[in-house]
Structure formats: C-alpha cells, structure tokens
Motif scaffolding. Structure first.
Motif, mmCIF file in Angstrom:
data_model
loop_
_atom_site.group_PDB
_atom_site.id
_atom_site.type_symbol
_atom_site.label_atom_id
_atom_site.label_comp_id
_atom_site.label_asym_id
_atom_site.label_seq_id
_atom_site.Cartn_x
_atom_site.Cartn_y
_atom_site.Cartn_z
ATOM 1 N N ASP A 191 43.697 49.597 45.184
ATOM 2 C CA ASP A 191 43.024 48.711 44.229
ATOM 3 C C ASP A 191 43.245 49.161 42.789
ATOM 4 O OD1 ASP A 191 42.201 47.048 46.215
ATOM 5 O OD2 ASP A 191 40.190 47.886 46.408
ATOM 6 N N LYS A 192 43.260 50.480 42.573
ATOM 7 C CA LYS A 192 43.492 50.962 41.204
ATOM 8 C C LYS A 192 44.922 50.638 40.758
ATOM 9 C CE LYS A 192 41.872 55.187 40.498
ATOM 10 N NZ LYS A 192 41.375 56.538 40.900
ATOM 11 N N ARG A 193 45.841 50.756 41.732
ATOM 12 C CA ARG A 193 47.239 50.390 41.432
ATOM 13 C C ARG A 193 47.354 48.922 41.044
ATOM 14 N NH1 ARG A 193 49.677 53.769 45.259
ATOM 15 N NH2 ARG A 193 49.375 52.187 46.860
ATOM 16 N N ALA A 194 46.508 48.096 41.650
ATOM 17 C CA ALA A 194 46.541 46.646 41.374
ATOM 18 C C ALA A 194 45.753 46.286 40.106
ATOM 19 C CB ALA A 194 45.977 45.888 42.574
ATOM 20 N N GLY A 195 45.271 47.312 39.386
ATOM 21 C CA GLY A 195 44.573 47.061 38.116
ATOM 22 C C GLY A 195 43.091 46.747 38.269
ATOM 23 N N LEU A 196 42.545 46.970 39.464
ATOM 24 C CA LEU A 196 41.105 46.734 39.673
ATOM 25 C C LEU A 196 40.301 47.978 39.294
ATOM 26 C CD1 LEU A 196 41.277 44.830 43.099
ATOM 27 C CD2 LEU A 196 40.893 43.844 40.839
ATOM 28 N N ILE A 197 38.999 47.790 39.136
ATOM 29 C CA ILE A 197 38.125 48.908 38.739
ATOM 30 C C ILE A 197 37.066 49.133 39.827
ATOM 31 C CG2 ILE A 197 36.546 49.784 36.957
ATOM 32 C CD1 ILE A 197 37.816 47.580 35.068
ATOM 33 N N PRO A 198 37.285 50.113 40.719
ATOM 34 C CA PRO A 198 36.266 50.427 41.726
ATOM 35 C C PRO A 198 35.026 51.017 41.035
ATOM 36 C CG PRO A 198 38.412 51.350 42.346
ATOM 37 C CD PRO A 198 38.507 50.926 40.907
ATOM 38 N N PHE A 199 33.832 50.517 41.410
ATOM 39 C CA PHE A 199 32.634 50.997 40.686
ATOM 40 C C PHE A 199 31.416 51.236 41.574
ATOM 41 C CE2 PHE A 199 31.507 46.667 41.249
ATOM 42 C CZ PHE A 199 30.147 46.529 40.994
ATOM 43 N N TYR A 200 31.449 50.793 42.855
ATOM 44 C CA TYR A 200 30.229 50.860 43.682
ATOM 45 C C TYR A 200 30.612 50.939 45.158
ATOM 46 C CZ TYR A 200 25.803 48.998 45.768
ATOM 47 O OH TYR A 200 24.652 48.788 46.504
ATOM 48 N N PHE A 201 29.979 51.860 45.862
ATOM 49 C CA PHE A 201 30.161 51.936 47.319
ATOM 50 C C PHE A 201 28.786 51.979 47.972
ATOM 51 C CE2 PHE A 201 30.564 54.709 51.159
ATOM 52 C CZ PHE A 201 31.157 53.759 51.974
ATOM 53 N N CYS A 202 28.568 51.076 48.916
ATOM 54 C CA CYS A 202 27.311 51.079 49.673
ATOM 55 C C CYS A 202 27.579 51.712 51.031
ATOM 56 C CB CYS A 202 26.775 49.651 49.846
ATOM 57 S SG CYS A 202 25.256 49.612 50.823
ATOM 58 N N ALA A 203 27.075 52.919 51.225
ATOM 59 C CA ALA A 203 27.200 53.601 52.519
ATOM 60 C C ALA A 203 26.009 53.206 53.380
ATOM 61 C CB ALA A 203 27.207 55.113 52.302
ATOM 62 N N THR A 204 26.240 53.073 54.684
ATOM 63 C CA THR A 204 25.149 52.729 55.594
ATOM 64 C C THR A 204 24.867 53.887 56.536
ATOM 65 O OG1 THR A 204 25.873 50.419 55.531
ATOM 66 C CG2 THR A 204 24.288 51.010 57.237
ATOM 67 N N LEU A 205 23.609 54.251 56.632
ATOM 68 C CA LEU A 205 23.170 55.222 57.643
ATOM 69 C C LEU A 205 22.310 54.455 58.642
ATOM 70 C CD1 LEU A 205 22.249 58.331 55.433
ATOM 71 C CD2 LEU A 205 24.384 57.852 56.644
ATOM 72 N N GLY A 206 22.880 54.184 59.809
ATOM 73 C CA GLY A 206 22.169 53.394 60.815
ATOM 74 C C GLY A 206 22.512 51.923 60.681
ATOM 75 N N THR A 207 23.772 51.550 60.980
ATOM 76 C CA THR A 207 24.208 50.151 60.820
ATOM 77 C C THR A 207 23.417 49.227 61.750
ATOM 78 O OG1 THR A 207 25.942 50.481 62.464
ATOM 79 C CG2 THR A 207 26.571 50.775 60.156
#
Length: 485
Positions: A234-250
């Motif tokens: 995604d960074k190579r494609a010029g996007l800006i990663p900014f948030y990750f939602c991790a799940t504990l107990g899907t």
C-alpha cells in the motif's frame, strides 16, 4: 379530570411489584421457550393504532407485558440461550440502573453532574487495574491516558478510527501545509482482520476511509507478517496506512490476533493500533487468561464490553486511550452554553469530547455496584465457571465421532459441526432452532458452515449443558438416519 401518571406513594407500591415480577421472570426463565414463535408484524395487531387519550390503568399495562411483549421476546438470559455472545445481567446492575434512571443527569460535562464524570473516571481506573493494564491507560490524577464508557464496541472502534484520522491529518499538514484534508483522507487506509466484526468495516464507511482486510492464519488470527506485506504494497501504491484494529476474541470463533507481533509493526509505522476485545476482555481479569492481552503496551486504545461478560447490564462498553488529547483533539467543540469554570483545571475531563453523542447516562453506577457487591474474586469465579461449562461441552462433542471441533476452545465459545457437508450442518441448525428448546447461531470458518455454542446466561449450570448436548445429539441421530446409506 383524570389523575395522570403515578405519584410517589403508588410508585413505591408498583416498584416493589415490578421488582417481584423481574425476580420471578429471571428465577423461572428456563420454563419459557427460549426463542419466540411469532411472525414479523405480530405485535401491531395486539395494541391500538394510536396512544390513548385518557390514561390506561396500571393493571392493564402490566397485563399487556405477558400478552403483548413476552410472546415476542428472545430470552437472552435463559440458560438455553447459546447464540451470539452473552449479554450481562445481574441484580446489583439492575438496582444501579434504577438509581441512574432516577438521578437522570445528562453527564456531558463535569459541571453537568460532577459525580457522573468522576465516578466514571475512577471506575475505569479500577477496571483497568483489574486487567493489569499498563499505567499509560490509567487516568489516576496525573496520567495522560484514561478510560471512558461508550455505548457499544462499535462506537469505540469508530471513535478510535476518527481520532486516528484527525491525528494523521494534523501530522501531515504540519510538515506539508499545502496538502488539503480531502487529499490526505483519500489516501488513508485502515486495516482489520478478515475475521473482524462487521462494525469495523462500517466504521471505515462512516469515517470515509478505505478499510482493508488482512488474511488470517489457520487459527483465524492475524500475524505480523501478513500485515507487513500489505503495508509495503500500500505504501508503494502511494497510500497512507494509519489505523489497525486488532481483535482479541473474534465473533466467529473467538480467535486472537497476535498483538505482540503486530504492535511493534504499528508503532514503527506510526499506525494507531486499536484493540477490540468486546467479548474476551472480561476474561483478562483472571491471571490465567491475562497472557492473551500481552502486547497491550503497544496499543493506542483498547476496548471491551463489561455488558457482555462482566455482569454489568447493557449498555457499558469500556474504552481506554494512552493519550486522551488524541481523542479530545478529534471531537472538541466548546460553545458558550457548555463552558464551565473548571474545564481547564487538569483534574477534570468533559466526556462529551470523548464520544459521538453529547448526552450520556450515569452508567458508571452499574460498575460501582457490581464491582463492590461481587468483588474481584466473585467476578473471576463467574468467568471461570463459564469457561469450565464450555470445556464440558467441548468434551462431549469430541466424544461423539460424528462431530468435529472447528476452532480452539479458549474461553466460553465452542465451534463445532457434523463431519460432512455444509448443507448437512445447515439442516442440523435449522432443526435445532425450530424446536426452540435451545438457540444457536452459525458462522463461516474457512468456507465451512459451523455451529457456535456460546455459554451465555448467568444461570447456566452443567445440567443445562448436558441437556443441550443430548438435544443436539438426538436431532443429529434423526438426521443421519434420513441420509441415504
């Protein structure tokens, strides 16, 4: 003219009657059919088309509870309810809810009701300490972090996402003032597990940012490597990663994303890591389950629902942030009519800045009553009992060669299925639910149709597990006999 409503004397009498009704309902709940046998629109024909001009009698209203309401209730607190995840229910929480309703303050600021704000801050500290959260998340009197009660985990996910979005926009504009907010937001990308709850995807839609799903491993968990690969692309494609939602107990299988691997990646990439432990979070008060939360030190925000599994009735979703300035910075508006003398004192927080609505109920009273009347040991015993009941059910499934377990049983959820086709398992579930003795819902795991068995009710005992399994096994036998040999 007819006297309207109810005076204090009648309220005393009726209140005692209602407490008796509620106690009877919960004591005898297993005698009621767990799932209603009604068709959509059943209720409209049972009540008038318009509100009454003259007051009805209280007796008429109470009679209509059984005539109109109860036939259409799914009894979430029945020991035969094994669907979704639990919804918490306890007598101390109900008493506190009565008091909250009576006080009736709308606690959007400290001045709007000081006790409402201050008890919430302290209760979130109490609960944070029960979970052994890092000090960064505890407000204390000098911390930069702290906790807040949201209505649901969906709200917490969205609030964290909006705070992360505001923060990244501010940071980019500080170094590149020529870039517009619209331009930056169009390049932002957020991530969650492909097992994450649909509310996470919905948060992306509401926030107007791209949300990508990270593939999971054979245990249905996100690993560090899978996230890293997506970030690079995604960074190579010029996007800006900014948030990750991790799940504990899907929701499907109660899987746990590997936050100890994911956290350092998010920190290095300056990505906001939010942890959603809506169901499983309650178990972290038990030392034997606390390792599931290892890696929390890397998170920017963390959320779980005491209203699922910690005996605090809905709604009460606990959320903590490491830096409350990040949340407040995203939502702060200060019109003159909401200002007050103490708002910049440092000791005071105005919770309207931490949430999407303005108004808020005095929900921390429920936590205060429950924590004091159960104690930490009572709450731990409650969690352990449910986990033991789930292990009992798992053992019964494993002993029957016709069935298989579809995911690790870590807490109070068992995912299982008949060995065979998806159609076979769909038929099994349909038959189980159509008898209305117990209630289950399914999930999809690696393309397979799977039945979920979640231990939910406070009143569930081993005899209920035994009965539920006998019922499932009997229906399975009937079904197998119908199959062509």
């Amino acid at each position: 003219m007819t006297t309207c409503g109810m005076d204090a004397a009648e309220f005393r009498r009726r209140g005692k009657e209602m407490v008796d009704y509620i106690a009877d309902y919960l004591e005898n709940i297993e005698q009621r059919q767990v799932y209603p046998d009604v068709q959509p629109g059943y209720l409209r024909s049972l009540i008038p088309e318009e509100a009454p001009e003259e007051p009805d009698s209280y007796e008429d209203v109470v009679r209509d509870i059984e005539r109109v309401i109860m036939p259409g209730v799914t009894h979430w607190n029945s020991p035969y309810f094994y669907a979704y995840f639990p919804t918490a229910n306890s007598f101390p929480a109900m008493l506190a809810d009565m008091l909250s309703g009576a006080i009736g303050c709308i606690g959007f600021s400290w001045a709007a009701s000081p006790a409402c704000t201050e008890l919430e801050t302290v209760m979130l500290d109490w609960l944070g300490k029960m979970l052994n959260l890092p000090d960064d998340f505890i407000a204390g009197t000098a911390g930069q972090g702290g906790g807040v009660i949201q209505g649901t985990a969906s709200e917490a996910t969205l609030v964290a996402l909006l705070a992360a979005r505001a923060k990244i926009v501010r940071q980019i504009q500080a170094t590149s003032p020529e870039r517009t907010e619209v331009d930056i937001i169009s390049k932002l990308v957020a991530y969650s597990s492909d097992q994450a709850h649909s509310s996470v995807e919905r948060a992306g839609l509401i926030a107007g940012v791209k949300m990508k799903k990270v593939p999971t491993d054979e245990k249905f968990a996100v690993r560090g490597e899978a996230l890293s690969i997506m970030l690079k692309e995604d960074k190579r494609a010029g996007l800006i990663p900014f948030y990750f939602c991790a799940t504990l107990g899907t929701t499907p299988s109660c899987a746990f994303d590997r936050i100890a691997e994911l956290g350092p990646i998010c920190n290095a990439e300056k990505i906001w890591m939010h942890i959603d432990a809506a169901y499983a979070g309650s178990a972290f008060i038990c030392p034997e389950f606390r390792p599931l939360l290892n890696g929390i030190e890397f998170a920017d925000s963390f959320n779980f629902n005491p209203h699922k599994w910690l005996l605090v009735n809905f709604d009460c979703s606990a959320m903590w942030v490491k830096k409350r300035a990040d949340i407040i910075g995203a939502f702060k508006m200060d019109p003159l009519y909401l200002k007050h003398d103490h708002q910049e004192s440092g000791l005071v927080t105005d919770y309207r800045h931490w949430q999407i609505p303005l108004g808020r109920r005095f929900r921390s009273l429920k936590m205060w009553f429950v924590f004091r009347l159960y104690g930490l040991k009572g709450l731990q015993a409650y969690i352990r009992k449910h986990v033991d009941l789930a292990k009992d059910f798992e053992r019964r499934v494993r002993e029957d060669q016709r069935f298989e377990i579809s995911a690790d049983v870590v807490l109070g959820l068992v995912c299982f299925r008949l060995k065979g086709s998806n159609e076979l398992n769909e038929t099994l579930l349909k038959r189980i639910n159509s008898t209305r003795k117990i209630h289950l819902v399914p999930c999809q795991l690696a393309g397979r149709f799977v039945l979920r068995f979640a231990v939910c009710a406070r009143s569930t005992e081993s005899r209920h597990i035994q009965e539920a399994w006998a019922h499932i096994a009997e229906i399975a036998s009937e079904l197998m006999q119908e199959l062509p040999h």
